[in-house]
Design an enzyme around this catalytic site. Structure first.
Site, PDB file in Angstrom:
ATOM      1  N   THR A  12      21.135  58.831  54.212  1.00 37.49           N
ATOM      2  CA  THR A  12      21.182  58.623  52.770  1.00 37.49           C
ATOM      3  C   THR A  12      20.017  57.760  52.335  1.00 37.49           C
ATOM      4  OG1 THR A  12      22.704  58.065  50.986  1.00 37.49           O
ATOM      5  CG2 THR A  12      22.558  56.493  52.784  1.00 37.49           C
ATOM      6  N   LYS A  44      28.208  55.729  47.136  1.00 35.30           N
ATOM      7  CA  LYS A  44      27.875  54.842  48.247  1.00 35.30           C
ATOM      8  C   LYS A  44      27.526  53.441  47.780  1.00 35.30           C
ATOM      9  CE  LYS A  44      25.947  58.917  50.298  1.00 35.30           C
ATOM     10  NZ  LYS A  44      24.703  59.585  50.619  1.00 35.30           N
ATOM     11  N   GLY A  56      26.253  48.449  49.021  1.00 37.45           N
ATOM     12  CA  GLY A  56      25.918  49.837  49.315  1.00 37.45           C
ATOM     13  C   GLY A  56      25.951  50.057  50.809  1.00 37.45           C
ATOM     14  N   SER A 135      17.918  56.926  55.558  1.00 37.51           N
ATOM     15  CA  SER A 135      16.793  57.781  55.912  1.00 37.51           C
ATOM     16  C   SER A 135      15.676  57.767  54.881  1.00 37.51           C
ATOM     17  CB  SER A 135      17.275  59.221  56.089  1.00 37.51           C
ATOM     18  OG  SER A 135      18.216  59.282  57.114  1.00 37.51           O
ATOM     19  N   CYS A 170      12.830  62.983  51.290  1.00 38.75           N
ATOM     20  CA  CYS A 170      13.799  62.900  52.392  1.00 38.75           C
ATOM     21  C   CYS A 170      14.842  64.012  52.289  1.00 38.75           C
ATOM     22  CB  CYS A 170      14.486  61.536  52.347  1.00 38.75           C
ATOM     23  SG  CYS A 170      15.749  61.329  53.623  1.00 38.75           S
ATOM     24  N   THR A 173      18.552  63.070  51.389  1.00 31.24           N
ATOM     25  CA  THR A 173      18.730  62.402  50.099  1.00 31.24           C
ATOM     26  C   THR A 173      18.682  63.441  48.990  1.00 31.24           C
ATOM     27  OG1 THR A 173      17.630  60.427  50.965  1.00 31.24           O
ATOM     28  CG2 THR A 173      17.759  60.631  48.572  1.00 31.24           C
TER      29      THR A 173
END
Length: 182
Positions: A12, A44, A56, A135, A170, A173
């Site tokens: 994430t 999150k 988070g 990530s 990413c 994401t």
């Protein structure tokens, strides 16, 4: 060659920033399992402790919720002291056999302090009040630093723009964003 006992988390993007006494934290909404997207709209980032603290998480969801619960307990024990609660959680995380196996990371912040808590017992307080994990965290961090230095955007606007940039780079994401502010 020594094997890393803490696996790299591909999961994430979570980023938080404090600017002008205002804190904002956000994340994407993607849940991935291997190379498959399982869900697009997970939250999150949350407000806790009477909406005075943002938290988070990145990593395995069940592990993250376990850590979040422990962190809330530490906050209560430490009467809302963010730094002390973070250090106590990190100590437990490093020494407890069960917690040591958890594969997640936490970001925590109030209007004054921004911290990253890791399973290696680290409590990291960045000098620039920007925290990022997951990530896409380094992509979002880079964008946030540039925006902080070269714009007048608010903390919430910087978080939003940084997450949008990370979502374009990413694969773990997405652009379904959840942003909270204090």
């Amino acid at each position: 060659m020594k094997k890393n006992i803490y696996p790299e988390i591909h999961s994430t993007t979570v980023i938080g920033i404090i600017r002008d006494g205002k804190a904002a934290m956000g994340s994407d909404g993607q849940v991935s399992f291997g190379n498959t997207i399982m869900k697009h709209s997970t939250r999150k980032v949350r407000k806790i402790h009477e909406d005075k603290i943002l938290v988070g998480f990145a990593g395995a969801t069940a592990d993250a919720f376990t850590l979040l619960q422990r962190f809330e307990e530490k906050l209560e024990q430490q009467r809302g002291n963010l730094f002390r609660a973070s250090v106590e959680l990190a100590k437990d995380w490093r020494t407890d056999r069960y917690l040591r196996r958890l594969e997640a990371m936490l970001t925590v912040m109030n209007n004054e302090n921004a911290l990253i808590i890791s399973g290696t017992g680290d409590v990291i307080e960045p000098e620039d009040n920007i925290i990022a994990i997951g990530s896409g965290g380094m992509y979002a961090l880079s964008a946030a630093r540039a925006l902080l230095d070269h714009s007048d955007l608010s903390s919430k606007e910087i978080v939003e723009e940084s997450l949008k940039i990370a979502s374009k780079i990413c694969i773990y994401t997405n652009n379904n964003l959840n942003i909270e502010e204090l």
